[in-house]
Design a protein around this motif. Structure first.
Motif, short mmCIF file in Angstrom:
data_model
loop_
_atom_site.label_atom_id
_atom_site.label_comp_id
_atom_site.label_asym_id
_atom_site.label_seq_id
_atom_site.Cartn_x
_atom_site.Cartn_y
_atom_site.Cartn_z
N ASP A 1 -18.78 -0.77 -6.88
CA ASP A 1 -17.73 0.19 -7.67
C ASP A 1 -17.94 1.60 -6.62
N LYS A 2 -18.59 1.28 -5.57
CA LYS A 2 -18.53 2.43 -4.31
C LYS A 2 -17.39 2.24 -3.57
N ALA A 3 -16.79 1.34 -3.78
CA ALA A 3 -15.58 1.17 -2.83
C ALA A 3 -14.43 2.29 -3.04
N PRO A 4 -13.85 2.55 -1.60
CA PRO A 4 -12.66 3.40 -1.71
C PRO A 4 -11.43 2.92 -2.47
N LYS A 5 -10.73 3.82 -3.29
CA LYS A 5 -9.46 3.37 -4.02
C LYS A 5 -8.41 3.12 -3.03
N ILE A 6 -7.66 2.07 -3.23
CA ILE A 6 -6.67 1.76 -2.18
C ILE A 6 -5.27 2.13 -2.77
N PHE A 7 -4.32 2.69 -1.89
CA PHE A 7 -3.18 3.36 -2.31
C PHE A 7 -2.13 2.85 -1.07
N HIS A 8 -0.80 2.81 -1.51
CA HIS A 8 0.33 2.60 -0.81
C HIS A 8 1.37 3.69 -0.85
N VAL A 9 1.87 4.24 0.39
CA VAL A 9 2.58 5.14 0.33
C VAL A 9 3.95 4.80 1.31
N ASN A 10 5.18 5.54 0.94
CA ASN A 10 6.36 5.18 1.83
C ASN A 10 7.17 6.48 1.94
N TRP A 11 6.96 7.17 2.98
CA TRP A 11 7.77 8.49 3.33
C TRP A 11 9.20 8.22 3.41
N PHE A 12 9.60 6.76 3.63
CA PHE A 12 10.98 6.49 4.11
C PHE A 12 11.90 6.06 3.51
N ARG A 13 11.82 6.18 1.94
CA ARG A 13 12.70 5.59 1.16
C ARG A 13 14.08 6.36 1.46
N LYS A 14 15.30 5.44 1.17
CA LYS A 14 16.49 6.12 1.67
C LYS A 14 17.38 5.81 0.25
N ASP A 15 18.36 6.83 0.07
CA ASP A 15 19.31 6.82 -1.04
C ASP A 15 20.48 5.84 -0.55
N ASP A 16 21.34 5.59 -1.40
CA ASP A 16 22.44 4.77 -1.12
C ASP A 16 23.34 5.21 0.15
N GLU A 17 23.13 6.36 0.51
CA GLU A 17 23.89 7.00 1.60
C GLU A 17 23.08 6.67 2.80
N GLY A 18 21.89 6.34 2.83
CA GLY A 18 21.18 6.16 4.01
C GLY A 18 20.20 7.17 4.32
N HIS A 19 20.22 8.48 3.35
CA HIS A 19 19.38 9.70 3.74
C HIS A 19 17.82 9.38 3.15
#
Ligand code: GTP
Ligand code: MN
Ligand code: MN
Length: 593
Positions: free
Chosen positions: A477-495
């Protein structure tokens, strides 16, 4: 400089093979380094830059066929092929030694062999490790002097115990022939042999070869972890600092995140970011049972193009003194450097990276790069304006959260939290990044890059996942918590849907709030998602950021990814830990409901 018999015997053996004219021990003194700089300038190996604008800075150009790491020439030579695993190149150690001995024989005739004792991690830290690199390149000596701690003090630390552990590293520049280029790790022998290259990633053997490939293998056997992770400290207005490690594949923003400058609104409240490391993290369980991180490096070997006052002020500041630039462009008007993205004004009187004098604006307008896209700076970490006060702490810093991430146009949400360590290991194991699609709307090619370690794991990737699971059991229970991020998601126009860079701080704050149990989350098919209102968007430049959209999961896209993961996992056969297969089955079931 040492009486360690193991070191001396190995040196004699390497000398007999390479046959250098001279052997020079690197003691780490400024006088010796300064003399080597002068010699390199004399022979043309380096150019001294404008010492008023860039004090202590030098320029180096590599051969045109020698500008990047070479994954297809990189080998893990374990006794059996199965130990190296399906995603590493393998050759039997005997066969590889025989092949390379031929290439090394006489390779340093007429040249000097430098003996570079170095420490990965602060000298004397219980978590640091020692290497000795033999190289016939002054460029290597001078880069190692920035990227690691070198010299007599390292040999003193190693001592005379014939069984003291050190990594034996050999580099010969030879004739830089790409067909005979080899970057080879022998994990069982604590040995690294590199030949026919003079490019950083292939020849600074403390970095990827030792601190990731060999170290990941040592870590498995010794109960610790070597990871392709940045380490940052986030200080809140009360002055408390919490540490986060993050693994993103190459070119996905580790150096950017490690040196993040908070947006005005958060800066004014008193939030700060401190850099401990930007590329590699060694993780050990401390006396209190928590996970502690040290940065084994002493410098930054960063990509130059794209680095500017706007994108990474702190990285740029780090390059203002005592830095070596490789394969960028020269501004001949004042003997300084330039690269694409530094500003919008290529110098008129320029020398492009291959060495031709050109008119910068015209050359650029014709679609040419003045700097090589993989041109680099080697800068001392202590130059960084936001370097952490814990950078030299031999005990390391306690890790609150581990963050995985990559470039995913449609798949991963802005951020989510894994359910527990086992699920978090699965999230890391199934990490992927997409090549940027040329045509608008086209789907990028997915390259699976588990824990951002695909090019760097020194043994079977499936066994490595097993080691992650073991570490989780020890941490409990001392383990760090694990996350996932995505700074690169794009909309339908590719932005890009998320502004990224400094604003990523808003996501880090949610992550730390989760670790502190200060905020709830929504349980979803893939893990815990933030409630949109829990990501503080106050003061965002773009008021229309679609935070709900950034946090949605497209089940169809995810099911396609599951199919891709099934195929990817299949190559590991019965080496795949059962826990990973279970997590995959669970994800599939959740998405199919
Ligand atoms: P290595 O040092 O090679 O391991 O890679 P790295 O992870 O340090 O990558 P680096 O920081 O050099 O990658 C930078 C690239 O990511 C540049 O193209 C940046 O523009 C881009 N980048 C970094 N952060 C962000 C972000 O938050 N959003 C977007 N859209 N791009 C980003
Ligand atoms: Mn980097
Ligand atoms: Mn890297």
């Amino acid at each position: 400089m040492t009486e360690n018999k193991t070191v001396l015997a190995w040196l004699e053996e390497m000398k007999a093979m390479c046959q250098p004219d001279n052997v020079v021990w690197i003691d780490g003194s400024e006088e010796q380094l300064e003399a080597l700089r002068a010699e390199a300038v004399e022979t043309g190996e380096m150019i001294k830059l404008n010492q008023e604008k860039l004090p202590g800075c030098y320029y180096h150009r590599t051969a045109e066929n020698d500008v990047a790491r070479v994954e297809d020439r990189t080998f893990i030579c374990t006794p059996t092929e199965e130990e190296a695993g399906p995603i590493n190149n393998w050759m039997a150690p005997d066969e590889m030694y025989a092949k390379l001995k031929k290439l090394y024989t006489g390779s340093m005739k007429g040249r000097t062999m430098y003996v570079i004792p170095y420490s990965m991690g602060p000298i004397g830290s219980p978590f640091s490790k020692i290497g000795i690199e033999l190289s016939d390149s002054i460029y290597v000596v001078l880069n190692m002097a920035i990227m690691t701690r070198i010299g007599q003090k390292v040999l003193d630390q190693l001592g005379n115990d014939e069984n003291a552990e050190f990594i034996k590293c050999l580099h010969a520049k030879k004739d830089v022939n790409p067909d005979d280029r080899y970057i080879v790790q022998f994990p069982q022998d604590n040995t690294i042999w590199s030949i026919n290259s003079a490019y950083g990633g292939n020849v600074l053997l403390g970095k990827k070869c030792f601190a990731l490939r060999i170290a990941s293998y040592l870590g498995k056997n010794q109960g610790w972890m070597a990871e392709h992770m940045l380490i940052l400290g986030l200080e809140n207005p009360q002055g408390e600092v919490k540490y986060i490690c993050a693994a993103f594949p190459s070119a996905c923003g580790k150096t950017n995140l490690a040196m993040l400058i908070p947006p005005e609104y958060l800066k004014n409240k008193g939030y700060k970011v401190w850099t401990v490391g930007d590329d590699i993290s060694w993780l050990n369980i401390g006396p209190d049972g928590r996970l502690y991180a040290i940065n084994p490096e002493a410098g930054f070997f960063g990509v130059a193009p794209g680095t500017s006052v706007k994108t990474n002020f702190n990285a740029l500041e780090s390059t203002k003194k005592n830095t070596i630039f490789t394969n960028v462009a020269l501004n001949n008007a004042d003997n300084t450097v330039w690269w694409e993205g530094l500003d919008k004004n290529p110098p008129v009187d320029a020398t492009e990276w291959k060495g031709s004098k050109v008119n910068g604006p015209e050359y650029s307008a014709a679609g040419n790069n003045l700097a090589h896209p993989n041109s680099r700076f080697t800068a001392p970490a202590i130059n960084c304006p936001c370097i952490s006060s814990e950078f030299e702490n031999p005990q390391g810093v306690p890790v609150e959260a581990i963050v995985f991430g990559g470039r995913r146009a449609k798949c991963a949400p802005l951020v989510y939290q894994s359910r527990d360590w086992q699920h978090g290991t699965f999230v890391g194991a199934t990490m992927a990044s997409e090549t940027t699609a040329a045509a608008a709307g086209a789907v990028g090619v997915v390259r699976r890059d588990p824990m951002a370690m695909k090019p760097f794991v020194g043994y079977n990737m499936a066994t490595y996942w097993g080691h992650w699971l073991e570490m989780g059991k020890k941490l409990g229970d001392k383990a760090p918590k694990i996350f996932h991020v995505n700074w690169f998601r794009k909309d339908d126009e590719g932005h890009f849907m998320w502004p990224g860079f400094g604003d990523n701080m808003r996501v880090l704050l949610w992550i730390l709030n989760r670790c502190a149990g200060k905020v709830d989350a929504v349980e979803s098919e893939i893990g815990y998602l933030p409630k949109p209102e829990d990501i503080d968007l106050t003061g965002l430049e773009d008021e229309n950021v679609d935070i709900k959209g950034l946090l949605t999961i497209d089940k169809q896209v995810w099911l396609e990814d599951v199919a891709n993961i099934e195929e990817y996992f299949a190559q590991f056969g019965d080496k795949l830990p059962k826990e990973m297969a279970d997590e995959l089955a669970k994800l599939k079931a959740n998405l199919s409901k």
